[in-house]
Design a protein around this motif. Structure first.
Motif, mmCIF file in Angstrom:
data_model
loop_
_atom_site.group_PDB
_atom_site.id
_atom_site.type_symbol
_atom_site.label_atom_id
_atom_site.label_comp_id
_atom_site.label_asym_id
_atom_site.label_seq_id
_atom_site.Cartn_x
_atom_site.Cartn_y
_atom_site.Cartn_z
ATOM 1 N N SER A 32 0.840 -1.184 0.000
ATOM 2 C CA SER A 32 0.000 0.000 0.000
ATOM 3 C C SER A 32 0.882 1.244 0.000
ATOM 4 C CB SER A 32 -0.955 -0.009 1.189
ATOM 5 O OG SER A 32 -1.840 1.082 1.100
ATOM 6 N N CYS A 33 1.423 1.627 1.146
ATOM 7 C CA CYS A 33 2.142 2.908 1.255
ATOM 8 C C CYS A 33 3.399 2.992 0.383
ATOM 9 C CB CYS A 33 2.470 3.219 2.707
ATOM 10 S SG CYS A 33 3.547 2.017 3.507
ATOM 11 N N THR A 34 3.969 1.873 -0.005
ATOM 12 C CA THR A 34 5.167 1.888 -0.847
ATOM 13 C C THR A 34 4.834 1.914 -2.330
ATOM 14 O OG1 THR A 34 5.260 -0.504 -0.637
ATOM 15 C CG2 THR A 34 6.720 0.784 0.806
ATOM 16 N N PHE A 56 0.909 -7.013 -5.721
ATOM 17 C CA PHE A 56 -0.289 -6.186 -5.761
ATOM 18 C C PHE A 56 0.033 -4.825 -5.172
ATOM 19 C CE2 PHE A 56 -1.467 -10.596 -5.089
ATOM 20 C CZ PHE A 56 -2.428 -10.808 -6.068
ATOM 21 N N VAL A 57 -0.414 -3.770 -5.835
ATOM 22 C CA VAL A 57 -0.390 -2.442 -5.236
ATOM 23 C C VAL A 57 -1.843 -2.153 -4.875
ATOM 24 C CG1 VAL A 57 0.087 0.006 -5.549
ATOM 25 C CG2 VAL A 57 1.622 -1.702 -6.536
ATOM 26 N N ALA A 58 -2.157 -2.403 -3.628
ATOM 27 C CA ALA A 58 -3.517 -2.251 -3.120
ATOM 28 C C ALA A 58 -3.560 -0.971 -2.296
ATOM 29 C CB ALA A 58 -3.904 -3.473 -2.293
ATOM 30 N N TYR A 59 -3.596 0.144 -2.988
ATOM 31 C CA TYR A 59 -3.476 1.443 -2.346
ATOM 32 C C TYR A 59 -4.772 1.860 -1.653
ATOM 33 C CZ TYR A 59 -0.767 5.748 -1.843
ATOM 34 O OH TYR A 59 -0.041 6.795 -1.352
ATOM 35 N N SER A 60 -5.886 1.650 -2.296
ATOM 36 C CA SER A 60 -7.168 2.022 -1.696
ATOM 37 C C SER A 60 -7.741 0.851 -0.906
ATOM 38 C CB SER A 60 -8.159 2.441 -2.782
ATOM 39 O OG SER A 60 -8.580 1.301 -3.519
ATOM 40 N N ARG A 66 -10.640 -6.162 -2.886
ATOM 41 C CA ARG A 66 -10.809 -6.828 -4.174
ATOM 42 C C ARG A 66 -9.604 -7.675 -4.564
ATOM 43 N NH1 ARG A 66 -12.280 -2.601 -8.004
ATOM 44 N NH2 ARG A 66 -14.178 -2.635 -6.788
ATOM 45 N N MET A 67 -8.390 -7.171 -4.345
ATOM 46 C CA MET A 67 -7.192 -7.857 -4.837
ATOM 47 C C MET A 67 -6.673 -8.931 -3.897
ATOM 48 S SD MET A 67 -5.290 -4.489 -6.317
ATOM 49 C CE MET A 67 -4.065 -5.145 -7.406
ATOM 50 N N VAL A 68 -6.668 -8.646 -2.593
ATOM 51 C CA VAL A 68 -6.073 -9.607 -1.658
ATOM 52 C C VAL A 68 -7.017 -10.042 -0.547
ATOM 53 C CG1 VAL A 68 -3.664 -9.053 -2.160
ATOM 54 C CG2 VAL A 68 -4.884 -7.740 -0.410
ATOM 55 N N GLY A 69 -8.299 -9.690 -0.694
ATOM 56 C CA GLY A 69 -9.316 -10.240 0.200
ATOM 57 C C GLY A 69 -9.371 -9.700 1.611
ATOM 58 N N VAL A 70 -8.887 -8.490 1.838
ATOM 59 C CA VAL A 70 -9.017 -7.907 3.178
ATOM 60 C C VAL A 70 -10.507 -7.640 3.425
ATOM 61 C CG1 VAL A 70 -8.436 -5.956 4.679
ATOM 62 C CG2 VAL A 70 -6.729 -6.840 3.066
ATOM 63 N N PRO A 71 -11.062 -8.188 4.483
ATOM 64 C CA PRO A 71 -12.491 -7.998 4.746
ATOM 65 C C PRO A 71 -12.843 -6.515 4.972
ATOM 66 C CG PRO A 71 -11.637 -9.810 6.067
ATOM 67 C CD PRO A 71 -10.452 -9.109 5.462
ATOM 68 N N GLU A 72 -13.934 -6.071 4.369
ATOM 69 C CA GLU A 72 -14.383 -4.689 4.539
ATOM 70 C C GLU A 72 -14.622 -4.367 6.011
ATOM 71 O OE1 GLU A 72 -17.714 -3.809 2.025
ATOM 72 O OE2 GLU A 72 -16.615 -4.347 0.212
ATOM 73 N N GLU A 73 -15.178 -5.311 6.731
ATOM 74 C CA GLU A 73 -15.453 -5.104 8.152
ATOM 75 C C GLU A 73 -14.160 -4.836 8.927
ATOM 76 O OE1 GLU A 73 -15.546 -5.705 12.217
ATOM 77 O OE2 GLU A 73 -14.674 -7.263 10.962
ATOM 78 N N MET A 74 -13.080 -5.536 8.561
ATOM 79 C CA MET A 74 -11.786 -5.326 9.211
ATOM 80 C C MET A 74 -11.272 -3.922 8.942
ATOM 81 S SD MET A 74 -8.188 -7.351 8.570
ATOM 82 C CE MET A 74 -8.805 -8.916 9.153
ATOM 83 N N LEU A 75 -11.425 -3.473 7.719
ATOM 84 C CA LEU A 75 -10.989 -2.125 7.356
ATOM 85 C C LEU A 75 -11.779 -1.075 8.136
ATOM 86 C CD1 LEU A 75 -10.587 -2.779 3.558
ATOM 87 C CD2 LEU A 75 -8.755 -2.002 5.081
ATOM 88 N N ALA A 80 -7.193 0.896 7.711
ATOM 89 C CA ALA A 80 -6.249 0.339 6.735
ATOM 90 C C ALA A 80 -4.841 0.220 7.305
ATOM 91 C CB ALA A 80 -6.230 1.194 5.472
ATOM 92 N N VAL A 81 -4.476 1.151 8.173
ATOM 93 C CA VAL A 81 -3.138 1.136 8.760
ATOM 94 C C VAL A 81 -3.242 0.434 10.107
ATOM 95 C CG1 VAL A 81 -1.186 2.532 9.519
ATOM 96 C CG2 VAL A 81 -2.527 3.240 7.530
ATOM 97 N N SER A 82 -3.077 -0.894 10.055
ATOM 98 C CA SER A 82 -3.234 -1.699 11.261
ATOM 99 C C SER A 82 -2.515 -3.026 11.096
ATOM 100 C CB SER A 82 -4.719 -1.955 11.545
ATOM 101 O OG SER A 82 -5.296 -2.721 10.503
ATOM 102 N N GLU A 83 -2.230 -3.639 12.218
ATOM 103 C CA GLU A 83 -1.601 -4.957 12.224
ATOM 104 C C GLU A 83 -2.491 -5.973 11.509
ATOM 105 O OE1 GLU A 83 -0.429 -8.411 15.473
ATOM 106 O OE2 GLU A 83 -0.472 -6.319 16.117
ATOM 107 N N GLU A 84 -3.787 -5.907 11.779
ATOM 108 C CA GLU A 84 -4.719 -6.867 11.186
ATOM 109 C C GLU A 84 -4.721 -6.794 9.668
ATOM 110 O OE1 GLU A 84 -5.299 -4.699 13.651
ATOM 111 O OE2 GLU A 84 -6.862 -5.396 15.000
ATOM 112 N N VAL A 85 -4.734 -5.582 9.143
ATOM 113 C CA VAL A 85 -4.779 -5.421 7.691
ATOM 114 C C VAL A 85 -3.460 -5.849 7.063
ATOM 115 C CG1 VAL A 85 -4.976 -3.719 5.817
ATOM 116 C CG2 VAL A 85 -6.645 -3.742 7.692
ATOM 117 N N ALA A 86 -2.340 -5.531 7.681
ATOM 118 C CA ALA A 86 -1.048 -5.984 7.145
ATOM 119 C C ALA A 86 -1.008 -7.509 7.078
ATOM 120 C CB ALA A 86 0.104 -5.450 7.982
#
Length: 168
Positions: A32-34, A56-60, A66-75, A80-86
């Motif tokens: 993301s940030c890189t 993957f550059v999953a910036y948003s 969509r790209m790596v399956g991070v649950p919307e609820e987790m976000l 987005a900037v969290s241990e869980e999301v990383a």
């Protein structure tokens, strides 16, 4: 125009690629940030295609889902900037690519974007390994401007991958 990376970063990338190639392992990234700088550092090395399968550059947030399956609820819950999301990004990259190892990062490179409790320079770097259990995540607070935070994140991700492999 060539991408200019510090020699130390390229040395770390070269060492990681050599260690992985010697073990017959493959690597993917979810950044993301890189914005793809981890993958750029790795693919700057000739022969990296023997190890790097993609990234993957999953910036948003939408792309993280969509790209790596991070649950919307987790976000929504953790941000987005969290241990869980990383962790979810690393595990998602592993799942989506079939790689043996996946690196992830999410953070606030600045100069804007800080929120209460999440200052500029806060970055989470994760690594997932096939069959390795939950992905370990490191929390960093890097000083400096946007370029410095992003460069430090690349170095931290490469170092975390090497340590995961038991390399010095």
């Amino acid at each position: 125009m060539a991408l200019l990376l510090p020699a130390t970063t390229l040395d770390e990338a070269r060492a990681l690629l050599a260690a992985m190639a010697a073990r017959g392992l493959t690597l993917a990234t979810a950044e993301s940030c890189t914005g793809g700088l981890i993958a750029a550092a790795l693919t700057a090395i000739a022969g990296s295609s023997a190890v790097v399968v993609g990234g993957f550059v999953a910036y948003s947030n939408a792309m993280k889902t969509r790209m790596v399956g991070v649950p919307e609820e987790m976000l929504r819950r953790a941000g987005a900037v969290s241990e869980e999301v990383a962790r979810a990004m690393a595990e998602g990259a592993l799942r989506e690519t079939g790689a043996d190892l996946a690196l992830s990062c999410t953070g606030i490179a600045g100069p804007g974007g800080a929120t209460p409790g999440k200052p500029v320079g806060l970055v989470f770097v994760g690594v997932a390994r096939r069959g390795g259990g939950p992905a370990p995540v490191e929390r960093h607070l890097f000083p400096g401007d946007r370029a410095a935070v992003r460069a430090a994140t690349v170095d931290a991700a490469l170092a975390l991958a090497r340590r995961t492999l038991g390399e010095p």
